[in-house]
Motif scaffolding. Structure first.
Motif, mmCIF file in Angstrom:
data_model
loop_
_atom_site.group_PDB
_atom_site.id
_atom_site.type_symbol
_atom_site.label_atom_id
_atom_site.label_comp_id
_atom_site.label_asym_id
_atom_site.label_seq_id
_atom_site.Cartn_x
_atom_site.Cartn_y
_atom_site.Cartn_z
ATOM 1 N N ASP A 205 0.821 -1.212 0.000
ATOM 2 C CA ASP A 205 0.000 0.000 0.000
ATOM 3 C C ASP A 205 0.856 1.264 0.000
ATOM 4 O OD1 ASP A 205 -2.272 -1.556 0.054
ATOM 5 O OD2 ASP A 205 -2.693 -1.215 2.184
ATOM 6 N N LEU A 206 1.875 1.295 0.884
ATOM 7 C CA LEU A 206 2.667 2.506 1.030
ATOM 8 C C LEU A 206 3.569 2.751 -0.174
ATOM 9 C CD1 LEU A 206 3.577 2.428 4.827
ATOM 10 C CD2 LEU A 206 1.749 3.696 3.687
ATOM 11 N N LEU A 207 4.135 1.690 -0.733
ATOM 12 C CA LEU A 207 4.954 1.878 -1.928
ATOM 13 C C LEU A 207 4.114 2.415 -3.086
ATOM 14 C CD1 LEU A 207 7.276 -1.279 -1.948
ATOM 15 C CD2 LEU A 207 7.871 1.058 -1.285
ATOM 16 N N GLU A 208 2.899 1.904 -3.211
ATOM 17 C CA GLU A 208 2.015 2.392 -4.272
ATOM 18 C C GLU A 208 1.627 3.847 -4.003
ATOM 19 O OE1 GLU A 208 -1.648 0.440 -6.535
ATOM 20 O OE2 GLU A 208 -2.209 1.079 -4.522
ATOM 21 N N GLU A 209 1.244 4.148 -2.772
ATOM 22 C CA GLU A 209 0.821 5.504 -2.413
ATOM 23 C C GLU A 209 1.931 6.524 -2.656
ATOM 24 O OE1 GLU A 209 0.291 7.804 1.796
ATOM 25 O OE2 GLU A 209 -0.671 5.837 1.639
ATOM 26 N N LEU A 210 3.163 6.148 -2.326
ATOM 27 C CA LEU A 210 4.293 7.066 -2.447
ATOM 28 C C LEU A 210 4.966 7.006 -3.813
ATOM 29 C CD1 LEU A 210 5.835 6.410 1.098
ATOM 30 C CD2 LEU A 210 4.525 8.414 0.381
ATOM 31 N N GLY A 211 4.506 6.105 -4.672
ATOM 32 C CA GLY A 211 5.073 5.983 -6.002
ATOM 33 C C GLY A 211 6.509 5.484 -6.011
ATOM 34 N N LEU A 212 6.816 4.526 -5.114
ATOM 35 C CA LEU A 212 8.199 4.111 -4.916
ATOM 36 C C LEU A 212 8.510 2.688 -5.367
ATOM 37 C CD1 LEU A 212 8.729 5.698 -1.390
ATOM 38 C CD2 LEU A 212 9.813 6.420 -3.522
ATOM 39 N N ARG A 213 7.516 1.974 -5.910
ATOM 40 C CA ARG A 213 7.786 0.571 -6.248
ATOM 41 C C ARG A 213 8.934 0.422 -7.246
ATOM 42 N NH1 ARG A 213 9.861 -3.408 -6.934
ATOM 43 N NH2 ARG A 213 9.022 -5.434 -7.587
ATOM 44 N N GLN A 214 9.009 1.280 -8.243
ATOM 45 C CA GLN A 214 10.028 1.120 -9.272
ATOM 46 C C GLN A 214 11.437 1.325 -8.731
ATOM 47 O OE1 GLN A 214 9.372 -0.121 -12.335
ATOM 48 N NE2 GLN A 214 7.328 -0.328 -11.439
ATOM 49 N N GLN A 215 11.565 2.008 -7.592
ATOM 50 C CA GLN A 215 12.878 2.224 -6.985
ATOM 51 C C GLN A 215 13.270 1.103 -6.027
ATOM 52 O OE1 GLN A 215 13.317 6.242 -5.348
ATOM 53 N NE2 GLN A 215 11.502 6.846 -6.507
ATOM 54 N N THR A 216 12.365 0.177 -5.775
ATOM 55 C CA THR A 216 12.545 -0.800 -4.708
ATOM 56 C C THR A 216 13.153 -2.106 -5.202
ATOM 57 O OG1 THR A 216 10.539 0.091 -3.678
ATOM 58 C CG2 THR A 216 11.385 -1.984 -2.797
ATOM 59 N N PHE A 217 14.177 -2.569 -4.492
ATOM 60 C CA PHE A 217 14.662 -3.939 -4.645
ATOM 61 C C PHE A 217 13.870 -4.740 -3.615
ATOM 62 C CE2 PHE A 217 17.225 -7.642 -4.053
ATOM 63 C CZ PHE A 217 17.935 -7.840 -5.236
ATOM 64 N N LEU A 218 12.790 -5.379 -4.068
ATOM 65 C CA LEU A 218 11.819 -5.986 -3.172
ATOM 66 C C LEU A 218 12.094 -7.472 -3.004
ATOM 67 C CD1 LEU A 218 9.286 -5.374 -1.508
ATOM 68 C CD2 LEU A 218 7.922 -5.754 -3.572
ATOM 69 N N ALA A 219 12.224 -7.893 -1.749
ATOM 70 C CA ALA A 219 12.499 -9.293 -1.431
ATOM 71 C C ALA A 219 11.392 -9.847 -0.545
ATOM 72 C CB ALA A 219 13.835 -9.420 -0.706
ATOM 73 N N THR A 220 10.892 -11.023 -0.888
ATOM 74 C CA THR A 220 9.967 -11.714 -0.003
ATOM 75 C C THR A 220 10.333 -13.191 0.019
ATOM 76 O OG1 THR A 220 7.666 -11.930 0.698
ATOM 77 C CG2 THR A 220 8.105 -12.159 -1.656
ATOM 78 N N LYS A 221 9.471 -14.011 0.611
ATOM 79 C CA LYS A 221 9.822 -15.400 0.879
ATOM 80 C C LYS A 221 8.637 -16.325 0.632
ATOM 81 C CE LYS A 221 12.772 -13.654 4.606
ATOM 82 N NZ LYS A 221 12.164 -12.308 4.747
ATOM 83 N N ILE A 222 8.950 -17.601 0.471
ATOM 84 C CA ILE A 222 7.936 -18.658 0.499
ATOM 85 C C ILE A 222 8.193 -19.483 1.747
ATOM 86 C CG2 ILE A 222 7.057 -20.746 -0.596
ATOM 87 C CD1 ILE A 222 7.637 -19.534 -3.293
ATOM 88 N N GLY A 223 7.194 -19.587 2.600
ATOM 89 C CA GLY A 223 7.293 -20.382 3.821
ATOM 90 C C GLY A 223 6.100 -21.305 3.898
ATOM 91 N N ALA A 224 6.081 -22.337 3.061
ATOM 92 C CA ALA A 224 4.929 -23.231 2.960
ATOM 93 C C ALA A 224 5.426 -24.647 2.672
ATOM 94 C CB ALA A 224 3.991 -22.770 1.851
ATOM 95 N N SER A 225 4.540 -25.610 2.835
ATOM 96 C CA SER A 225 4.847 -27.002 2.514
ATOM 97 C C SER A 225 4.009 -27.429 1.316
ATOM 98 C CB SER A 225 4.554 -27.907 3.714
ATOM 99 O OG SER A 225 5.404 -27.589 4.801
ATOM 100 N N GLY A 226 4.671 -27.966 0.308
ATOM 101 C CA GLY A 226 3.981 -28.396 -0.897
ATOM 102 C C GLY A 226 4.026 -27.353 -1.988
ATOM 103 N N ARG A 227 4.111 -27.820 -3.231
ATOM 104 C CA ARG A 227 4.249 -26.911 -4.365
ATOM 105 C C ARG A 227 3.046 -25.997 -4.525
ATOM 106 N NH1 ARG A 227 6.514 -26.209 -9.511
ATOM 107 N NH2 ARG A 227 4.982 -25.476 -11.034
ATOM 108 N N GLU A 228 1.839 -26.551 -4.462
ATOM 109 C CA GLU A 228 0.645 -25.738 -4.675
ATOM 110 C C GLU A 228 0.491 -24.691 -3.593
ATOM 111 O OE1 GLU A 228 -1.058 -25.717 -7.492
ATOM 112 O OE2 GLU A 228 0.486 -27.172 -8.078
ATOM 113 N N ALA A 229 0.789 -25.073 -2.349
ATOM 114 C CA ALA A 229 0.711 -24.106 -1.253
ATOM 115 C C ALA A 229 1.750 -23.010 -1.428
ATOM 116 C CB ALA A 229 0.898 -24.807 0.085
#
Length: 311
Positions: free
Chosen positions: A105-129
């Motif tokens: 929400d905040l990156l969109e509101e501030l117009g900052l997504r294109q400047q961001t090196f965004l990292a997230t994760k997968i923490g689940a069991s099973g491919r579909e999950a």
């Protein structure tokens, strides 16, 4: 499997971020005017040569504020200062409660997504999950791809890491990674890194938790894997241990003006480390800690001085 968020739940996190080699000047912080600064330090990602800010920003705890407008207000300023300094790297995860949604929400509101090196994760069991979790992350983050996608605390890595490689081939992420957050996970982390050779690994490291030096860091250097450091402040516990103490006599010559800067510089002074990702929800701490990206790297004698302080 427990996650880093489970481990740090309920703790007050301190932090900050800094960034790419971009000229900057800081605004006046709560403690007074901060000095003008030159180019922030950046280090190369071994697998690509792309340069990354030496301090990024985590989001566990600090961005878990939900939709409350008053709680989001200081985070807007945290992000403004972060990006004004040239910083780019923000690390998050589905396991950090509402953090992904708040960041999106905040990156969109501030117009900052294109400047961001965004990292997230997968923490689940099973491919579909795992795939469903990543698709949800993209929706919350309001993006169609991330820069770095990591297996969270090695959870079901035999399934999730190949999935991340597939997503990389599809252009949904540019880099692959593996994470852990406690010393007891380092041996397994090293074994998996050896087996799959990710672009990044993320691991806990601080002046009092140096186990990563034994196996994880040398392996990263051998294989050319970028290293992100979490828990450089031991979830705030280091500050309690130096309360009332003055900085070392050599602090000024190392460009250190606070204990936070000292702890960040300690982590960054190991040659295997690419970036440190502390978390903060307080603008004044952001301004202070951004300064850790300037000045010389700590010498071995200075590193030892900090180690002995906690001995």
């Amino acid at each position: 499997m427990s996650t880093r968020r489970d481990f740090v739940s309920g703790l007050a996190l301190s932090a900050a971020g800094l960034a790419l080699a971009t000229p900057l000047r800081f605004a006046v912080a709560a403690g007074g005017a901060l000095p003008a600064a030159g180019a922030l330090q950046a280090r190369a990602i071994p697998s690509s040569g792309e340069r990354l800010p030496v301090i990024g920003m985590g989001s566990s705890g600090s961005f878990e504020v939900g939709s409350d407008a008053a709680a989001r207000d200081p985070l807007r300023e945290v992000l403004r200062r972060f990006f004004a300094a040239g910083a780019t790297l923000i690390d998050t995860a589905p396991g950090y409660g509402p953090a992904e949604g708040v960041i999106g929400d905040l990156l969109e509101e501030l117009g900052l997504r294109q400047q961001t090196f965004l990292a997230t994760k997968i923490g689940a069991s099973g491919r579909e999950a795992g795939l469903a979790q990543f698709e949800r992350s993209l929706r919350l983050l309001k993006t169609d791809k991330v820069e770095l996608l990591q297996v969270h605390s090695l959870q079901d890595w035999r399934t999730q890491y190949p999935l991340i490689e597939e997503l990389k081939a599809q252009g949904k992420t540019r880099y692959t990674g593996l994470t852990h957050f406690v010393d007891s996970g380092h041996d397994e982390l090293a074994e998996v890194v050896r087996a799959v050779k990710p672009d990044f690994l993320q691991v806990n490291y601080s002046v009092i938790s140096r186990n990563a030096e034994a196996r994880v860091f040398p392996l990263a250097q051998e294989l050319g894997v970028a290293v992100l450091v979490n828990r450089a402040f031991e979830d705030g516990k280091l500050f309690a241990r130096v309360q009332g103490k003055t900085l070392p006599s050599w602090a000024a010559e190392a460009g250190i003006g606070s204990w936070a800067q000292a702890f960040l510089k300690f982590a960054l002074s190991h040659p295997a480390v690419t970036a440190v990702i502390p978390a903060t929800g307080r603008p004044e701490r952001q301004s202070d800690q951004l300064l850790a990206g300037h000045g010389p790297t700590l010498s071995q004698a200075q590193r030892q001085s900090l180690i002995e302080l906690f001995g």
